[in-house]
Design an enzyme around this catalytic site. Structure first.
Site, PDB file in Angstrom:
ATOM      1  N   GLY A 125      -0.817   4.630  -4.981  1.00 53.96           N
ATOM      2  CA  GLY A 125      -0.930   3.350  -5.676  1.00 53.96           C
ATOM      3  C   GLY A 125      -0.003   3.193  -6.857  1.00 53.96           C
ATOM      4  CB  VAL A 156      -0.907   0.026   1.251  1.00 49.67           C
ATOM      5  CG1 VAL A 156      -1.824   1.237   1.228  1.00 49.67           C
ATOM      6  CG2 VAL A 156      -1.710  -1.258   1.376  1.00 49.67           C
ATOM      7  CB  CYS A 157       2.180   3.742  -1.763  1.00 49.90           C
ATOM      8  SG  CYS A 157       1.686   3.812  -3.482  1.00 49.90           S
ATOM      9  N   GLY A 158       0.239   5.806  -0.793  1.00 48.28           N
ATOM     10  CA  GLY A 158      -0.774   6.852  -0.847  1.00 48.28           C
ATOM     11  C   GLY A 158      -1.497   6.941  -2.177  1.00 48.28           C
ATOM     12  CG  LEU A 182      -4.527   5.134   2.512  1.00 41.78           C
ATOM     13  CD1 LEU A 182      -4.049   3.933   3.313  1.00 41.78           C
ATOM     14  CD2 LEU A 182      -3.934   6.413   3.077  1.00 41.78           C
TER      15      LEU A 182
END
Length: 102
Positions: free
Chosen positions: A13, A9-11, A42
């Site tokens: 994507g 997961v990252c802010g 996220l």
């Protein structure tokens, strides 16, 4: 046993989650482990089934309360840190059978 689902997961994507996905897949290959690995942003991750969420420590507060196990990384380019934190979680889940929480 069902296949473990690992979500990176990252802010947004894009970069970080894809970088983590590639690193996680390498760790799985190295140790002869199997899991489905997906990269999400996220916003998309909430409500989706996952056994493990791998993300940077700064996103921890956004994922509070998730039933998935969190693997929080301080240095996203440190593959040794990722491996050190991810392997014990995967080994524990293999014994538990994986749940696909969330």
């Amino acid at each position: 046993m069902s296949t473990l689902r690992i979500v990176t997961v990252c802010g947004m994507g894009f970069g970080t989650s894809l970088m983590l996905k590639i690193a996680v897949e390498g760790i799985l290959r190295k140790h002869g482990l199997r899991a489905e690995v997906i990269a999400w942003d996220l916003g998309s991750v909430k409500g989706q089934p996952a056994d493990v969420l791998v993300t940077s420590r700064d996103l921890e507060r956004h994922l509070a309360g998730t039933p998935a196990r969190l693997v929080l990384i301080d240095n996203l380019t440190d593959k040794a840190e990722l491996e050190q934190k991810l392997l014990p979680v995967l080994q524990a889940l293999q014994h538990d059978g994986g749940q696909h929480g969330m």
